[in-house]
Write a protein that holds these residues in place. Sequence first.
Motif, short mmCIF file in Angstrom:
data_model
loop_
_atom_site.label_atom_id
_atom_site.label_comp_id
_atom_site.label_asym_id
_atom_site.label_seq_id
_atom_site.Cartn_x
_atom_site.Cartn_y
_atom_site.Cartn_z
N GLU A 144 0.82 -1.20 0.00
CA GLU A 144 0.00 0.00 0.00
C GLU A 144 0.86 1.26 0.00
O GLU A 144 1.95 1.28 0.60
N ARG A 145 0.37 2.28 -0.68
CA ARG A 145 0.97 3.60 -0.64
C ARG A 145 0.02 4.54 0.10
O ARG A 145 -1.19 4.38 0.04
N SER A 146 0.58 5.54 0.75
CA SER A 146 -0.26 6.46 1.51
C SER A 146 -0.91 7.51 0.62
O SER A 146 -1.93 8.08 0.97
N GLN A 147 -0.35 7.78 -0.54
CA GLN A 147 -0.87 8.84 -1.40
C GLN A 147 -2.20 8.42 -2.04
O GLN A 147 -2.43 7.23 -2.30
N SER A 148 -3.04 9.41 -2.29
CA SER A 148 -4.34 9.12 -2.87
C SER A 148 -4.53 9.89 -4.17
O SER A 148 -3.93 10.94 -4.38
N VAL A 149 -5.39 9.33 -5.03
CA VAL A 149 -5.72 9.94 -6.32
C VAL A 149 -7.24 10.01 -6.43
O VAL A 149 -7.93 9.02 -6.17
N GLY A 150 -7.73 11.17 -6.81
CA GLY A 150 -9.15 11.33 -7.10
C GLY A 150 -9.38 11.27 -8.60
O GLY A 150 -8.72 11.98 -9.36
N VAL A 151 -10.29 10.43 -9.03
CA VAL A 151 -10.60 10.27 -10.45
C VAL A 151 -12.01 10.81 -10.68
O VAL A 151 -12.96 10.35 -10.03
N VAL A 152 -12.15 11.75 -11.59
CA VAL A 152 -13.45 12.34 -11.90
C VAL A 152 -13.97 11.71 -13.18
O VAL A 152 -13.48 11.96 -14.27
N GLY A 153 -14.98 10.86 -13.03
CA GLY A 153 -15.56 10.17 -14.18
C GLY A 153 -15.37 8.68 -14.08
O GLY A 153 -14.24 8.19 -14.00
#
Length: 485
Positions: A144-153
Amino acid sequence: MAERMLQFVSLPQAQPDKRPASERREDFGEIYRAFAVERAEQQASRCSQCGVPFCSVHCPLGNNIPDWLKLTAENRLEEAYAISAATNTFPEVCGRICPQDRLCEGNCVIQKGFQAVTIGAVEKFITETAFEKGWVTPNLPTSERSQSVGVVGAGPAGLAAAERLRSMGYQVHVYDRYDRVGGLMVYGIPSFKLEKSVVARRHRLLEAQGIVFHLSTPIGSDAGETPLEDLRARHDAVFIATGVYRTREVMVPGVGLEGVVQALDFLTASNRRGYDDDPGEDAGLHARGKRVVVIGGGDTAMDCVRTSIRQGATSVTCLYRRDHANMPGSMQEVKNAEEEGVAFAWLAAPEAFLGDGGVRAVRAHRMRLSLPDATGRQSVEVMPESHFTLDADLVVQALGFEPEPLPEMWNAPDLAVTRWGTLKVEPGHFATSLPGVFAGGDIVRGASLVVWAIRDGRDAADEIHDYLSVHAGSDRAGQALEAAE
């Protein structure tokens, strides 16, 4: 090379059996029956295993098609699926809706004298076998990585990016304004081409992989919407994959008459009925008992005419300003539509919609092909004194899609766009003018194919990974992981 290959010299091309037109007009089920194992092996063995595989070269995803055809011919189906899934996030979708006659099969080297290998049908067979046998499992990250990504769509580009980023261990959240995952795969493409259970099955896999979905969550600056700045503050990177949903209008008199509708509204209402939803304005967006005219010549137009047939229209005519040879849609789709009873008015364009309150006819004029334009495609011009009239109770405009004005809708004036309204990125890359915000799919390239959206999503995920590898110390990272837990 296995002896069973290169069988195109003795085995003719055979597509999967197609349900009779009289039967498939009555429902929205997929029109092709599945290959049996023996037949799939036979068709895969027709591959010439050529040194330069033009099928792969002309596949947007660069699928290793000769490899999984050979493995299928040898009945090594689990390995064939592994090779197919290595380059394609959704092979079960591409096997059904890709225009193979314009891509892989259209460039098969044996097609001139022996007809192309049925690549799409074999791809669908491999993937459905893999699901049946339990070979398709969530692509879980090894760490696991701590960073997050928000995906729109939650369309094909967004889902492809989300799947790839999650497999790398990122905390991935997908936001979509609609209530179901899939974008146009769910609400734009009819079930007779892509049954909705196929998309729902993939949705369950993505959830099992650890992707978090926020549905019925529009991004924007109006009340009840989530501001883009909130997403940027919440995540270490944002990927915009909203697609293009604004349909083009036919700019002729009478376009405001009742019964002149947009293709996406018509298809969305039809697909919602398949879910037993109430689409609203049912009578105005249903073809039952109506004389339907669809304007356009692409795959969306074919979806509209074939949907109208299934809804019980009394007549369906497709009005297209060029001829059959210059139609942008799949030739196979045109053939299916003709079999199902659709009439085509080639080299014809609308001049006005006639009626008093509601549309009653389309006045059109004949067109003729003229000299090639700058792209090499023949231009069209109106033939003088060539008017004719088509009776119509429902007119569906299927002239393609344009991007919505995202900077205005999202109150993001620094989000740069091109002169076409698509989001501006550097050629071959996905970073937008906003730091940490990326974009891909139709919102960048314009209305295109699902397979290109998948390619963009996968490539964008790799670029986002490179970006986050440099920005590994973000203060938001720990907060994102804590929220995900």
